[in-house]
Design an enzyme around this catalytic site. Structure first.
Site, PDB file in Angstrom:
ATOM      1  N   ARG A 146       7.225   9.392  45.385  1.00 47.14           N
ATOM      2  CA  ARG A 146       6.421   8.235  44.981  1.00 47.14           C
ATOM      3  C   ARG A 146       5.774   8.457  43.612  1.00 47.14           C
ATOM      4  NH1 ARG A 146       3.322   5.995  50.416  1.00 47.14           N
ATOM      5  NH2 ARG A 146       4.937   4.492  50.956  1.00 47.14           N
ATOM      6  N   LYS A 172       9.297   2.434  67.599  1.00 49.02           N
ATOM      7  CA  LYS A 172       8.926   1.177  68.251  1.00 49.02           C
ATOM      8  C   LYS A 172       9.778  -0.032  67.894  1.00 49.02           C
ATOM      9  CE  LYS A 172       4.501   1.547  67.289  1.00 49.02           C
ATOM     10  NZ  LYS A 172       3.245   1.033  66.980  1.00 49.02           N
ATOM     11  N   GLY A 184       9.138   5.326  53.841  1.00 52.92           N
ATOM     12  CA  GLY A 184       8.446   6.049  54.904  1.00 52.92           C
ATOM     13  C   GLY A 184       9.242   7.267  55.337  1.00 52.92           C
ATOM     14  N   GLY A 228       6.133   0.487  55.459  1.00 49.37           N
ATOM     15  CA  GLY A 228       5.762  -0.819  56.006  1.00 49.37           C
ATOM     16  C   GLY A 228       6.114  -1.949  55.048  1.00 49.37           C
TER      17      GLY A 228
HETATM   18  C1  3PG Z   1       2.226   3.551  53.149  1.00 53.89           C
HETATM   19  O1  3PG Z   1       2.480   4.761  53.027  1.00 53.89           O
HETATM   20  O2  3PG Z   1       2.644   2.879  54.113  1.00 53.89           O
HETATM   21  C2  3PG Z   1       1.468   2.885  52.047  1.00 53.89           C
HETATM   22  O3  3PG Z   1       1.012   3.805  51.117  1.00 53.89           O
HETATM   23  C3  3PG Z   1       0.332   2.057  52.615  1.00 53.89           C
HETATM   24  O4  3PG Z   1      -0.532   2.868  53.332  1.00 53.89           O
HETATM   25  P1  3PG Z   1      -1.203   2.308  54.662  1.00 53.89           P
HETATM   26  O5  3PG Z   1      -0.116   2.125  55.674  1.00 53.89           O
HETATM   27  O6  3PG Z   1      -2.221   3.335  55.063  1.00 53.89           O
HETATM   28  O7  3PG Z   1      -1.849   0.989  54.301  1.00 53.89           O
HETATM   29 MG    MG Z   2       2.011   2.460  56.140  1.00 57.08          MG
END
Ligand code: 3PG
Ligand code: MG
Length: 397
Positions: free
Chosen positions: A38, A199, A352, A375
């Site tokens: 990132r 999930k 992720g 997300g």
């Molecule tokens: C993530 O890693 O999903 C983003 O940086 C957002 O973070 P968060 O899910 O804690 O809002």
């Molecule tokens: Mg997140």
């Protein structure tokens, strides 16, 4: 893309506030950054701005500090890492707003870089508080959103700040939108989505939005248990989302009505417990023992998924096929990551944990695109407009 980008702005000698997503994974024991993808992904925007003589003020969150200072979540290690990557000084301010941040900005010269403290140390960030957004904005003349991974959050440094500064997208945001839009707007067929992870609830939106677009839906990971249960298999001690069984059934029905091949595991690895010392046994899905949990897909499933993927020209993958953190339950995930990396196809990896796996296996370069959003990429592929993108002005037609 129809959003204004850094290329459309007069940057020269300006103070530019760049919202990045430096929410990188940290080693639990040492606090060291375990995957810097990132940070690397924002380098094109940072370099572009500094080359034009801008003062680059970087802002990000790290972890979920719940509106208070958490020593282990300061951004200093990120600033140091960025400095190593760029081979130049990167300044760091222990505050993200207020006199200390103002002083740090005032001390900057053209081309300098400053990293502000974790913005989530302030409860106002997540509340999208207007006063807080205004104060943050007052540090700069221009705002750049390069935090694709956080753009599904309507927070002050993502949304609120755009009310107070001329705003635009950075190169990473632009690239993410282009890559992810291409698979929902004009994918080459056959198109498969490979989905896993814990999930069903995280993936329903993706499956629904891709329903009219994909040719194959391949389901592994913890979420497969709910689908298997919906097909009347016994899944032992595996986590089943009881309230999603009906949803799973209706998704399978819709897939069949749309002539989509939806494949579930035909064999799985099961174990007594999810632990480093646990031993796995492979069984057909008809024979999952009542006292065991599903921890990975089995070899027959991997090979059926392989067959389907070989036919595809586009693949979107999100979610591991098993408990990847435990080596003996990582085989399915690893085999399919290898498979994807060798396809003659457009391969898009959701962010992720899936992105971390691909990076750890050193396969990221062999994929078409690895998203920096977890997300956020799921929201995007679900067809939802992300608040952080919506808040940016469109290019004039
Ligand atoms: C993530 O890693 O999903 C983003 O940086 C957002 O973070 P968060 O899910 O804690 O809002
Ligand atoms: Mg997140």
């Amino acid at each position: 893309m129809d959003k204004i980008t850094v290329k459309d702005m007069d940057i020269k000698n300006k103070k530019v506030l760049v919202r990045a997503d430096f929410n990188v994974p940290l080693d639990e024991k040492t606090g060291k950054i375990t995957d810097d993808s990132r940070i690397r992904a924002t380098l094109p925007t940072i370099n572009y701005l500094t080359n034009l003589g801008a003062r680059v003020i970087l802002c990000s969150h790290l972890g979920r500090p719940k509106g208070e200072v958490v020593e282990g979540l300061r951004l200093k290690p990120v600033a140091d890492h960025l400095s190593r990557l760029l081979g130049k000084d990167v300044h760091y301010s222990r505050s993200s707003i207020g006199p200390e941040a103002e002083k740090a900005v005032a001390a900057m010269n053209a081309g300098d870089i400053l990293v502000l403290e974790n913005i989530r140390f302030h409860p106002e960030e997540k509340k999208n508080d207007a006063g807080f957004a205004k104060e943050l904005a007052s540090l700069a003349n221009i705002y750049v959103n390069d935090a694709f991974g956080t753009s599904h959050r309507a927070h002050a440094s993502i949304v609120g700040v755009t009310e107070y500064l001329p705003s635009c997208a950075g190169f990473l945001l632009e690239k993410e939108i282009a890559a992810l839009s291409s698979i929902i707007e004009s994918p080459a067929h056959p198109f498969a989505t490979l989905l896993g992870g814990a999930k069903v609830s995280d993936k329903v939106g993706v499956i629904e939005n891709l329903m009219g677009k994909v040719d194959y839906i391949l389901i592994g990971g913890g979420m497969a248990a709910t689908f298997l249960k919906a097909n009347s298999y016994e899944v032992g001690q595996s986590l089943v989302e009881e309230d999603k069984i009906e949803v799973a059934r209706s998704l399978m029905k819709k897939a069949s009505e749309n002539n989509i091949t939806l494949l579930l595991p035909v064999d799985v690895v099961v174990a007594d417990e999810v632990s480093k010392g646990a031993r796995g046994t492979t069984v057909p899905v008809e024979e999952i023992p009542a006292d065991k949990k599903v921890v990975d897909i089995g070899p027959h499933t991997t090979s059926r998924f392989w067959d389907a993927l070989q036919k595809c020209k586009t693949v979107f993958w999100n979610g591991p096929m098993g408990i990847y953190e435990i080596p003996q339950f990582a085989a399915g995930t690893k085999a399919l990551a290898e498979t994807l990396s060798n396809l003659y196809a457009t391969t898009i990896i959701g962010g992720g944990s899936t992105a971390e796996i691909v990076t750890e296996m050193q396969l990221a370069e062999k994929m078409t695109f690895v998203s920096t959003g977890g997300g956020a990429s799921l929201e995007f592929i679900s067809g939802n407009e992300l608040p952080g993108i919506k808040a940016l002005p469109d290019k004039e037609k």
